[in-house]
Design an enzyme around this catalytic site. Structure first.
Site: not given
Length: 645
Positions: A52-53
């Site tokens: 994920s970011q």
């Protein structure tokens, strides 16, 4: 990463920031993606999954209010990165991953890096981890439509469940707090995008290749896109433009856009262009704009003297295409590059299009007034039949359907031919005047044939653009290399779309391939959603419009479902992905007009992406192109012309 992506966005918990500083993110991404480890974006980790970011991971940890001594469950461990970060804050972390291969690799990584209070197991995250419950916090790293009761019941009273809830497009990151033995309350935090949370465990069957992890035939098309694409960093990162070095040996690189009003496409093309000009010898920037307007920009970047009464270029609709907040930066950058070059080596900025007939007539006459006054008198007579219509050439097109205008066409073509011959003998400004004469001749015919309908007007326009590009390359000599900016509908080979197959239209991309072959690279640009600058009708007011999420039966949806925020996809290879993408799909085309209510019929067309482009540049979420204000002062201000900013 910590300062720019987390602290600057409001994450101010010292424990969280300290944990992100401690955990080496590059250890949790594939070897060939380590240079992008600290980008503000998710990255593929195999099995169709992503890491994920960083900001989203921080948001989830912050919302969960994880503290020292807490017991935490993560559903969807992926590479183990978020679990590692949480282990630097909490007392104990358990993470469940449904893909046995990812779980094994993450567990090995966690052990090697010494996060002793973190355990990763393969299992079905929908069921949680009842043997270790209850938990102070549960974080779910995949979207879900309905929150499983099993997860809610595995919270301690006072514990928090952080989960993305919603459908395919956008989900809400939701915080569910257990307030009593049989009571929960919830609130939404922020819109997010996650891969889906699926039931069951994916075993290691021994059939996965080291590069693809599974046979390509067993992977979905979005998973294949994620496995084969090159993730891209932010546009302002030098590595963004460097990713396009693979096309630096081409003589022509065409950069598209799926709308005329998207900031990200302009900013990306500006970064790529500057890189190719500065590092790889490209000396022509040719755009889907009119020659006389672009000539003003060309003078600016070459440091030439400008007339005090010079009108601001690109004033006609749609003004935002070439008078926007991106253009001053790229023009100044090209001007700085030119300042250190000899005149013959300077990069030039040129327009390929045919609309601005009036300015082209003025440019031809101005050249002849200075160099051959007698010929100027003849030219004025020849252009006389066009003079009443210069301000509104479309009106000429309608009137010219009546009898008596063939002589006007003959005179205009005769003037064009004389200017072209003159340019061969005299290169002191005659080349530009000849290009303007060509534009007048093409525009005269264009505005006539457009009233008959059909493909002729489109074909005339793109033939003119292709011929102009050819003249530019010839004029600049054997070392000439061109970057072209135009809409996807112009640069994507028309033979691979309904344009060519159904409507009999060709375009500059097709014509360039036919003329220059492998010396041409056609690069399309696409997006899933966001905002765009557009009008409802031709010559209407510009609006910032919301772009509909891409259709489920489109190429854009396949790219969106890959889970990779920005990427470059090479379409020249062979294999399972190429085979699947060759099957025609819908592709979206937004010009200066956007009508969301009729989008399927007005903005989608069938295409075969690998035949249409050599590569595809993807931005999942984009924002509207911002125009400059009207009437910026520039007269006599060489340093700020043509924008006055």
């Amino acid at each position: 990463m910590v300062e720019r992506q987390l602290a600057a966005r409001g994450v101010d918990d010292d424990a969280i920031l300290s944990a992100f500083r401690k955990v080496p993110r590059e250890e949790f991404v594939p070897e060939d993606l380590r240079e992008f480890a600290y980008d503000d974006a998710p990255l593929p980790i195999g099995e169709g999954q992503t890491i994920s970011q960083p900001f989203i991971v921080a948001c989830m940890i912050d919302a969960a209010e994880i503290a020292s001594g807490h017991r935490v469950l993560e559903v969807g461990a992926g590479s183990g990165y978020a679990a590692a970060v949480m282990s630097c804050i909490a007392g104990e972390v358990h993470a469940v991953e449904r893909h046995e291969k990812l779980a094994r690799e993450a567990a090995s990584r966690i052990g090697r890096l010494g996060y002793d209070n973190c355990t990763i197991i393969a299992g079905d995250g929908m069921a949680g981890l009842p043997a270790e419950a209850p938990f102070d916090a549960i974080l779910v790293a995949a979207r879900i439509g309905q929150v499983p009761d099993a997860l809610k019941h595995q919270l301690k009273v006072g514990g928090r469940l952080i989960v993305p809830v919603g459908g395919d497009d956008i989900q809400q990151l939701r915080c569910i707090t257990r307030i009593a033995q049989d009571g929960w309350e919830s609130h939404d935090i922020t819109p997010v995008r996650f891969v889906p949370l699926l039931e069951g465990v994916v075993p290691e069957d021994g059939a996965r290749a080291s590069s693809d992890h599974r046979p390509a035939r067993d992977m979905s098309t979005p998973e294949l896109i994620a496995a084969n694409c090159t993730p891209l960093p932010d546009i302002d990162d030098p590595q963004f433009a460097a990713a396009f070095d693979k096309f630096a040996d081409k003589r022509i690189v065409m950069l598209g856009e799926c709308s005329h009003g998207t900031h990200d496409f302009y900013a990306a093309r500006a970064a790529i262009t500057r890189h190719l000009v500065d590092n790889h010898g490209f000396n022509i920037v040719a755009v889907e704009g009119d020659w006389p307007d672009a000539a003003a920009y060309n003078k600016f970047i070459r440091g030439e003297e400008l007339r005090q009464d010079q009108e601001s270029p690109f004033q006609r609709f749609p003004g935002w295409m070439w008078r926007n907040t991106v253009m001053p930066g790229i023009l100044r950058a090209l001007r700085e590059i030119n300042a250190g070059r000899d005149e013959d080596a300077m990069v030039g900025f040129y327009g390929l299009d045919i609309y601005n007939m009036a300015s082209s007539i003025e440019a031809v006459l101005a050249y002849l007034d200075e160099h051959d006054p007698d010929s100027a008198v003849v030219a004025r007579e020849r252009y006389g039949c066009l003079t009443p219509w210069q301000a509104d050439p479309a009106t000429y097109g309608r009137v010219s359907l009546s009898k008596g205008y063939a002589e006007c066409e003959e005179d205009v073509v005769k003037q064009c031919n004389e200017m072209l011959r003159r340019s061969l003998a005299d290169n002191s400004g005659a080349f530009s005047a000849a290009m303007n004469a060509r534009l007048v001749a093409s525009a005269e015919k264009y505005y006539r044939v457009m009233y008959y309908g059909g493909s002729e007007s489109w074909n005339l326009r793109d033939s003119h653009m292709a011929d102009t590009l050819g003249h530019l390359l010839e004029n600049r000599g054997e070392n000439a290399k061109a970057v072209v900016w135009a809409h996807n509908s112009h640069i994507g080979d028309a033979r691979a779309t309904d344009m060519g197959a159904v409507r009999g239209e060709h375009n500059i991309g097709q014509l360039a391939r036919e003329r220059w072959g492998d010396d041409v690279a056609l690069i399309g640009f696409g997006t899933h959603g966001g905002t765009v600058s557009a009008a409802n009708d031709w010559d209407g007011e510009r609006e910032t419009m919301r772009v509909n999420p891409s259709r489920r039966d489109s190429y854009e949806r396949l790219c969106h479902d890959s889970g990779v925020e920005r990427f470059l996809l090479d379409l020249t290879g062979e294999g399972e992905l190429s085979r699947r993408l060759l099957a025609p799909q819908l592709e979206r085309f937004i010009g200066v007009i956007y009508r969301p209510q009729t989008e399927r019929w007005s903005h989608y067309s069938d295409a075969a992406l690998p035949r249409q482009f050599d590569a595809y540049c993807w931005f999942d979420e984009t924002r509207a192109l911002e125009p400059l204000g009207k009437g910026e002062p520039h007269q006599g201000v060489a340093e700020t012309f043509p924008f006055g900013v």
